[in-house]
Scaffold this active site. Structure first.
Site, mmCIF file in Angstrom:
data_model
loop_
_atom_site.group_PDB
_atom_site.id
_atom_site.type_symbol
_atom_site.label_atom_id
_atom_site.label_comp_id
_atom_site.label_asym_id
_atom_site.label_seq_id
_atom_site.Cartn_x
_atom_site.Cartn_y
_atom_site.Cartn_z
ATOM 1 N N GLN A 29 -6.377 1.464 7.223
ATOM 2 C CA GLN A 29 -4.914 1.565 7.143
ATOM 3 C C GLN A 29 -4.330 2.240 8.385
ATOM 4 O OE1 GLN A 29 -6.949 2.250 4.579
ATOM 5 N NE2 GLN A 29 -6.001 1.827 2.605
ATOM 6 N N LYS A 66 -6.050 9.546 0.627
ATOM 7 C CA LYS A 66 -7.070 8.589 1.057
ATOM 8 C C LYS A 66 -8.373 9.289 1.435
ATOM 9 C CE LYS A 66 -6.687 5.036 1.033
ATOM 10 N NZ LYS A 66 -7.090 4.292 -0.188
ATOM 11 N N ARG A 110 0.850 -1.194 0.000
ATOM 12 C CA ARG A 110 0.000 0.000 0.000
ATOM 13 C C ARG A 110 0.881 1.238 0.000
ATOM 14 N NH1 ARG A 110 -4.065 -1.985 3.803
ATOM 15 N NH2 ARG A 110 -4.188 -4.190 3.317
ATOM 16 N N GLY A 111 0.276 2.350 -0.373
ATOM 17 C CA GLY A 111 0.983 3.619 -0.293
ATOM 18 C C GLY A 111 1.656 3.941 -1.613
ATOM 19 N N ALA A 112 1.562 5.219 -1.995
ATOM 20 C CA ALA A 112 1.982 5.632 -3.329
ATOM 21 C C ALA A 112 3.437 5.267 -3.649
ATOM 22 C CB ALA A 112 1.737 7.131 -3.481
ATOM 23 N N ASP A 139 -1.289 10.887 -2.567
ATOM 24 C CA ASP A 139 -1.144 9.936 -3.668
ATOM 25 C C ASP A 139 -0.857 10.641 -4.981
ATOM 26 O OD1 ASP A 139 -2.948 8.549 -1.538
ATOM 27 O OD2 ASP A 139 -1.970 6.978 -2.717
HETATM 28 O O1 MRU Z 1 -5.061 2.732 -0.885
HETATM 29 P P1 MRU Z 1 -3.740 2.793 -0.208
HETATM 30 O O2 MRU Z 1 -3.706 2.017 1.084
HETATM 31 O O3 MRU Z 1 -2.588 2.446 -1.098
HETATM 32 O O4 MRU Z 1 -3.624 4.334 0.152
HETATM 33 C C1 MRU Z 1 -2.545 4.862 0.854
HETATM 34 C C2 MRU Z 1 -2.715 6.315 1.049
HETATM 35 O O5 MRU Z 1 -3.653 6.932 0.629
HETATM 36 C C3 MRU Z 1 -1.601 7.023 1.711
HETATM 37 O O6 MRU Z 1 -2.063 7.967 2.612
HETATM 38 C C4 MRU Z 1 -0.806 7.686 0.629
HETATM 39 O O7 MRU Z 1 -0.453 6.786 -0.355
HETATM 40 C C5 MRU Z 1 0.332 8.380 1.147
HETATM 41 S S1 MRU Z 1 1.786 7.616 0.648
HETATM 42 C C6 MRU Z 1 3.050 7.846 1.721
#
Ligand code: MRU
Length: 365
Positions: free
Chosen positions: A207, A259, A53-55, A248
């Protein structure tokens, strides 16, 4: 990142060099399980089904996924097809397309026989860069926490730690190391500053409750999980000094896609005078998107499987074996991200410094 007191990266190669090593984040915090990603199919599955997960971490998984594909077939057609498949796994975080573009920049001009090895070098360099970017974000965000602490020290009755609210997961689990929104917090904690984090649970996939709380605990940072609806009240009561989230994708005008639920926190922060900051590396900035309106918002299935769960229509939990409960039998929708207009953002914390986008654009970097 600290896991069981030992430093790890969220993504690396296994020692045998044949597979990519990531945590299956669907199992956290209940089970810390490192898994092998050995094929393009598995890399696509890991991103789409949210093992990762996470960008930034999604981007790095895609970069390594392309390397795995090249080990099977490094022809022009196969490489372009693999990159397209990886790019289609999730639509919102721009880091995915960014990482693939960096990889293809290196690979397109090479002979097929050289591509897998060169791709591995490039993917590793991108991972090293991501860790360095997060480290710099932490360095540049620290003064905001120091200033909040100094402000409290000068305000009668405002004793206690700096209280920081965050939404979703923007720590080391979302990057290669350190994180974005959490990087300044780790740095402040390591410097001995008193910090406490309000962790939004971040429905529907939780999350915050599952990932952010887990990694803050691993690092020993005081924190409290709150329901997604509690932040506004805490801000009205003066119990939040600073809000910091990740992103993201950030559009050219500074609109922030993060998110779902981030926008509501930014609104409450603006109403209550709480500074709302967004932490991001340059790989999350998308100059090709003029405003947030152009950012594609991922719509996930309301009844999608997390493990056994539908995140909107149900929830995962554990009292014995991991289990799922149904929360509603009604139709449900599941938009995964929202847009926070730039006017609600007090500042952007980046590897170049922190402040407005205009100031950062002219900073030496
Ligand atoms: O859908 P996800 O779990 O991949 O979303 C993650 C988020 O939205 C994070 O807050 C975002 O990617 C920030 S990355 C450091």
């Amino acid at each position: 990142m600290k896991l069981g007191g030992v430093w790890h990266r969220s993504i690396s190669l296994w020692d045998d060099g044949r597979a990519v090593k990531v945590l299956d984040q669907r199992l956290l915090p209940w089970d810390v399980r490192w898994v092998r990603i050995e094929t393009l199919d598995e890399a696509c599955e890991a991103i789409a089904a949210m093992w990762v997960r996470g960008a930034p971490l999604i981007g790095m998984t895609a970069a390594w996924g392309l390397v795995l594909a090249l080990r099977d077939d490094a022809s022009d057609g196969a490489m372009e097809a693999a990159a397209s498949r990886l790019a289609a796994t999730r639509p919102t975080a721009v880091n995915l397309a960014w990482a693939l573009a960096r990889m293809l920049e290196t690979l397109r001009s090479l002979a097929p026989a050289d591509r897998a090895a060169a791709g591995a070098v490039r993917a590793q360099a991108l991972c090293d860069e991501d860790a360095a970017l997060s480290e710099a974000i932490g360095r540049h965000g620290l003064p905001l926490i120091e200033a909040a602490l100094a402000g409290k020290a000068g305000t009668p009755g405002a004793a206690g730690p700096v209280n920081i609210l965050t939404h979703c997961n923007a720590g080391w689990l979302a990057t290669v190391d350190w994180g974005t929104a959490l990087a300044p917090i780790y740095r402040a904690h390591d410097a001995g500053l008193p910090v406490h984090v309000w962790v939004d649970e971040t429905r529907p996939r939780n999350q915050g409750a599952l990932l952010t709380a887990f990694e803050l605990a691993q690092h020993g940072v005081p924190h409290t999980v709150i329901s997604d609806n509690a932040g506004g009240l805490l801000m009205q009561r003066g119990q939040v000094d600073l809000a910091i989230t990740g992103a993201d994708r950030v559009a050219a005008n500074g609109d922030v896609c993060n998110k779902v639920g981030t926008y509501l926190k930014a609104l409450a922060a603006a109403d209550t005078g709480v500074p709302f900051h967004v932490a991001l590396p340059y790989s999350t900035f998308d100059p090709a998107c003029p405003t947030g309106a152009a950012i594609p918002i991922e719509e996930r299935a309301a009844s999608e499987q997390q493990l056994a769960t539908g995140p909107v229509t149900g929830a995962d939990g554990r009292d014995g074996p991991l289990a799922t409960i149904r929360l509603t039998a009604s139709p449900a929708a599941n938009p995964a991200f929202d847009i926070t207009p730039a006017r609600l953002v007090a500042g952007y914390i980046t590897e170049r410094g922190s402040g407005s986008l205009e100031v950062l654009a002219h900073s030496p970097g």
